[in-house]
Design an enzyme around this catalytic site. Structure first.
Site, PDB file in Angstrom:
ATOM      1  NE  ARG A 132       6.835  -0.083   9.887  1.00  0.00           N
ATOM      2  CZ  ARG A 132       5.775  -0.097   9.308  1.00  0.00           C
ATOM      3  NH1 ARG A 132       5.849   0.480   8.154  1.00  0.00           N
ATOM      4  NH2 ARG A 132       4.848  -0.632   9.712  1.00  0.00           N
TER       5      ARG A 132
ATOM      6  NE  ARG B 258       7.786  -2.573   5.730  1.00  0.00           N
ATOM      7  CZ  ARG B 258       6.623  -2.317   5.514  1.00  0.00           C
ATOM      8  NH1 ARG B 258       5.841  -1.967   4.502  1.00  0.00           N
ATOM      9  NH2 ARG B 258       6.137  -2.114   6.743  1.00  0.00           N
TER      10      ARG B 258
ATOM     11  NE  ARG C 265      -3.808  -0.931  10.143  1.00  0.00           N
ATOM     12  CZ  ARG C 265      -2.692  -0.744   9.344  1.00  0.00           C
ATOM     13  NH1 ARG C 265      -2.863   0.622   8.853  1.00  0.00           N
ATOM     14  NH2 ARG C 265      -1.844  -1.467   9.015  1.00  0.00           N
TER      15      ARG C 265
ATOM     16  CE  LYS D  81      -2.072  -0.810   3.845  1.00  0.00           C
ATOM     17  NZ  LYS D  81      -1.709  -2.106   4.326  1.00  0.00           N
TER      18      LYS D  81
ATOM     19  NE  ARG E 269       2.571  -4.928  10.834  1.00  0.00           N
ATOM     20  CZ  ARG E 269       3.635  -4.429   9.997  1.00  0.00           C
ATOM     21  NH1 ARG E 269       4.917  -4.961  10.422  1.00  0.00           N
ATOM     22  NH2 ARG E 269       3.363  -3.941   8.958  1.00  0.00           N
TER      23      ARG E 269
END
Ligand code: ADP
Length: 211
Positions: free
Chosen positions: A155, A122, A84, A9, A166
């Site tokens: 992160r 990531r 969300r 996203k 998550r």
């Protein structure tokens, strides 16, 4: 932009922002700004984000409502990571109605097995926010940002066990938003996003936007 964590996203929102000139409004980025500021709210938010849970609806709603007051949203805007929950979706509808904006939902469909692999590789630039993927889009110089040479970071919530949490939060709290979207008659499109270059996926998203 709708889809699970790791569906791309943020990457897509940045490409669309450059293409359309609309602001990219990411609740995750806004929350991380508070965390970096280390204010009282930031410390609270950091604990929730690190655990892989969602922050409260009131906070997310308030961040977006305040952001929509700025004049740069008038031509259009890209919402990333919001709504969300069903409660947030209802709030979003009210906010957009008030401005006479009509939402178009792009649901990025990605194979869950790919997500864990993607997110654990990531990296993000703490300075400019650029995103990298060690497997698919590595920086030119290992661990350094192409734009400003800053040392890239992982992160806190991109660790594997947190990624799984998550995804659980997504299944339980975010997927029901699809029912809301359907019942509200909001324009909804599924976009295949498991494979293919980010630019190609961005093109598919542009195709669903009204003229
Ligand atoms: P991702 O989509 O990859 O999970 P984000 O940057 O959008 O990444 O979100 C990171 C975290 O920020 C979420 O796991 C959650 O804790 C918090 N967050 C972001 N947006 C919202 C929101 N709209 N409502 C509640 N929590 C949010």
């Amino acid at each position: 932009m709708f889809g699970p964590p790791g569906s791309g996203k943020g990457t897509q929102a940045k490409l669309l922002k450059n293409h359309l000139g609309w602001p990219h409004i990411s609740t995750g980025d806004m929350l991380r700004e508070h965390v970096q500021a280390q204010d009282e709210l930031g410390i609270e938010i950091a604990a929730v984000m690190k655990s892989g849970q969602l922050v409260g609806d009131d906070l997310a709603n308030r961040l977006v409502e305040t952001r929509l007051e700025r004049p740069d949203v008038e031509a259009g805007l890209i919402l990333d990571g919001y709504p969300r929950t069903v409660q947030q979706a209802a709030w979003m509808s009210k906010l957009l109605d008030r401005k006479d904006f009509r939402p178009v939902v792009a649901h990025l469909k990605v194979d869950y097995n790919k997500i864990v692999a993607r997110l654990s590789g990531r990296r993000v630039c703490p300075q400019c926010g650029a995103l990298y993927s060690l497997a698919f889009n590595p920086p030119r110089v290992s661990e350094l940002c192409d734009n400003d040479g800053s040392r890239l970071m992982i992160r806190d919530d991109d660790r594997e066990e947190i990624i799984r949490r998550r995804l659980e939060a997504y299944d339980r709290q975010t997927l029901p938003v699809l029912g809301y979207i359907r019942d509200a008659g909001i324009s909804y499109h599924e976009v295949e996003a498991t494979d293919g270059a980010p630019a190609r996926i961005a093109q598919r998203i542009c195709e669903i936007l009204p003229e």
